[in-house]
Design an enzyme around this catalytic site. Structure first.
Site, PDB file in Angstrom:
ATOM      1  N   GLU A  49      41.678 -12.252 -31.849  1.00 38.47           N
ATOM      2  CA  GLU A  49      41.998 -11.174 -32.414  1.00 38.47           C
ATOM      3  C   GLU A  49      41.816 -11.085 -33.952  1.00 38.47           C
ATOM      4  O   GLU A  49      42.585 -12.010 -34.540  1.00 38.47           O
ATOM      5  CB  GLU A  49      43.330 -10.380 -31.781  1.00 38.47           C
ATOM      6  CG  GLU A  49      43.153  -9.355 -31.443  1.00 38.47           C
ATOM      7  CD  GLU A  49      42.239  -8.944 -30.193  1.00 38.47           C
ATOM      8  OE1 GLU A  49      41.227  -8.218 -30.238  1.00 38.47           O
ATOM      9  OE2 GLU A  49      42.686  -9.036 -29.076  1.00 38.47           O
TER      10      GLU A  49
ATOM     11  N   GLY B 207      40.520   5.578 -27.085  1.00 40.38           N
ATOM     12  CA  GLY B 207      41.474   5.328 -28.162  1.00 40.38           C
ATOM     13  C   GLY B 207      42.537   4.377 -27.588  1.00 40.38           C
ATOM     14  O   GLY B 207      43.790   4.469 -28.195  1.00 40.38           O
TER      15      GLY B 207
ATOM     16  N   ASP C  80      32.941  -5.531 -30.802  1.00 41.11           N
ATOM     17  CA  ASP C  80      32.871  -4.097 -29.605  1.00 41.11           C
ATOM     18  C   ASP C  80      31.311  -3.940 -29.373  1.00 41.11           C
ATOM     19  O   ASP C  80      31.344  -4.207 -28.082  1.00 41.11           O
ATOM     20  CB  ASP C  80      33.691  -3.143 -30.321  1.00 41.11           C
ATOM     21  CG  ASP C  80      35.107  -3.627 -30.309  1.00 41.11           C
ATOM     22  OD1 ASP C  80      35.646  -4.485 -29.834  1.00 41.11           O
ATOM     23  OD2 ASP C  80      35.769  -2.571 -30.979  1.00 41.11           O
TER      24      ASP C  80
ATOM     25  N   SER D   4      37.694   0.017 -26.288  1.00 37.81           N
ATOM     26  CA  SER D   4      36.402   0.181 -27.066  1.00 37.81           C
ATOM     27  C   SER D   4      35.703   1.134 -26.533  1.00 37.81           C
ATOM     28  O   SER D   4      34.416   0.954 -26.159  1.00 37.81           O
ATOM     29  CB  SER D   4      35.728  -1.102 -27.119  1.00 37.81           C
ATOM     30  OG  SER D   4      34.684  -1.143 -28.191  1.00 37.81           O
ATOM     31  N   SER D   5      36.081   2.306 -26.072  1.00 36.73           N
ATOM     32  CA  SER D   5      35.130   3.647 -25.838  1.00 36.73           C
ATOM     33  C   SER D   5      34.183   3.812 -26.818  1.00 36.73           C
ATOM     34  O   SER D   5      33.061   4.318 -26.355  1.00 36.73           O
ATOM     35  CB  SER D   5      35.974   4.700 -25.631  1.00 36.73           C
ATOM     36  OG  SER D   5      36.605   5.218 -26.829  1.00 36.73           O
TER      37      SER D   5
END
Ligand code: ADP
Ligand code: MG
Length: 370
Positions: free
Chosen positions: A30, A118, A168, A122-123
């Site tokens: 991350e 959100g 992403d 990772s829409s």
């Protein structure tokens, strides 16, 4: 999510192409991507689906089920301009295809996603990759899946204006649910590592909202750049043993920020080894260490997320748990003994809900996950 009419009812003719792309959860690694490091995401069952058909009048008309009660918006090809709204993602992809010289004379599109917007899954990249796949198919543009990820990244980074990395879009374009995508974000070299059969993933949303374009995220990126400069490397990915010994001498908080990135990068490599050898206890410990590093050194966790991690960790069938995604809210990912995720999910959601105002949502692996 609003119920939308069919493509044909909306636009008066059938769709010419139908594409989709998944959301993702990052297992470990991350805030390493914009430091040139390693990440290890996997695809989740939720996906964004795009139906589209060409037009000849230069207009792009798009309907999404996921904004408001269903929202329609349009623009003219060649007149793309940032509006600070969801249509920017579509405009960004169109801008990218135009730059490739694609013969674009407009299209209609219908968007429907089961990836929550959100929540750190990772829409945005799943939307961008599904859109890019639709344009690739519709316009017969010869671009491969890494090229699709690059188009998606450019759309979000340059057009939308969110300072995101390559994880992403690469995950949305190249990951699947059976493997983890071990990705070197500098070279974009990747390898699919099979996920263990003896464990399953649980993803629980704290329902604390985050915003990637927020000041905190930019601050962390800037801190990483300053730390790299102070250590004399072009990116924290390049910290070697000698430079690592100098981290402790950096001014706070750059010392902690650099320590997170350097140790997190090493944890991705260790996690790949743990996956390869089927060592779930080790993988779980790496999840736990990653969470502590994000909480204490990178300072991107929040009390709600820490509470979710703690209650997951309190369950005997959990190997490890951590904040996933950029932080400042969002979701946790836990590695759970196979067959136990739903029970663990119930316990975690119950424990979280005992504090007034908190209501967690199970996104992957639990009884209410779609
Ligand atoms: P995440 O990617 O973690 O879900 P982001 O803030 O990066 O969160 O992206 C969410 C934004 O992406 C939404 O606010 C919206 O503008 C856009 N978006 C994502 N999915 C859709 C969709 N199905 N329809 C319209 N806009 C979407
Ligand atoms: Mg996003």
């Amino acid at each position: 999510m609003a119920r939308l009419q069919s493509f044909e009812a909306l636009f008066g003719r059938p769709a010419a192409v139908v594409t989709d792309a998944p959301g993702r959860v990052n297992l470990i690694g991350e805030h390493t991507d914009y430091n040139g490091g390693y990440v290890l995401p996997t695809a989740i069952p939720q996906r964004t689906r795009v139906e589209a058909a060409p037009r000849s009048d230069g207009v792009v008309a798009v309907v999404t089920a996921n904004v408001g009660r269903g929202t329609r918006a349009s623009f003219r090809v060649g007149e793309e301009a940032r509006r600070g709204a969801w249509l920017d993602y579509v405009q960004g992809i169109v801008t990218g295809f135009r730059a490739l010289g694609a013969p674009l004379s407009g299209f209609d599109a219908r968007i429907e996603s089961t990836v929550p917007l959100g929540s750190g899954l990772s829409s945005s990249a799943s939307l961008l990759v599904a859109l890019a796949r639709a344009l690739r198919a519709m316009l017969a543009v010869p671009v491969d899946d890494v090229g699709i990820a690059r188009l998606a990244h450019a759309a979000e980074h340059d057009f939308v204006g969110a300072p995101v990395g390559m994880m992403d879009p690469m995950a949305a374009s190249l990951a699947d649910e059976r493997t983890a995508l071990f990705l070197d974000t500098r070279t974009l070299a990747f390898e699919r590592i099979p996920l263990p059969t003896e464990a399953e993933l649980l993803v629980v949303d704290s329902r604390v909202a985050h915003n990637h374009a927020s000041g905190d995220y930019r601050t962390r990126r800037a801190e990483c750049e300053r730390a790299a400069a102070a250590l004399g490397v072009s990116a924290l990915r390049d910290v070697d043993a000698a430079a690592e010994r100098r981290i402790g001498a950096l001014p706070a908080p750059l010392d902690r920020r650099a320590r997170h990135v350097v140790t997190e990068n090493a944890r991705v490599l260790a996690a790949v080894e743990a996956l390869r050898s089927g060592d779930m206890d080790r993988l779980g410990r790496l999840f736990d260490e990653s969470h502590r590093s994000m909480r204490d050194d990178f300072e991107v966790s929040v009390p709600e997320v820490d509470a979710l991690v703690a209650s997951a960790r309190a369950q005997p069938d959990v190997y490890g748990a951590r904040l996933t995604g950029g932080g400042f809210g969002g979701s946790i990912v836990a590695l759970v003994k196979r067959g136990r995720a739903a029970a663990v999910a119930r316990a975690v959601v119950d424990a979280y809900g005992r504090t007034p105002g908190r209501r967690a949502r199970v996104l992957v692996g639990g009884p209410s996950a779609s």
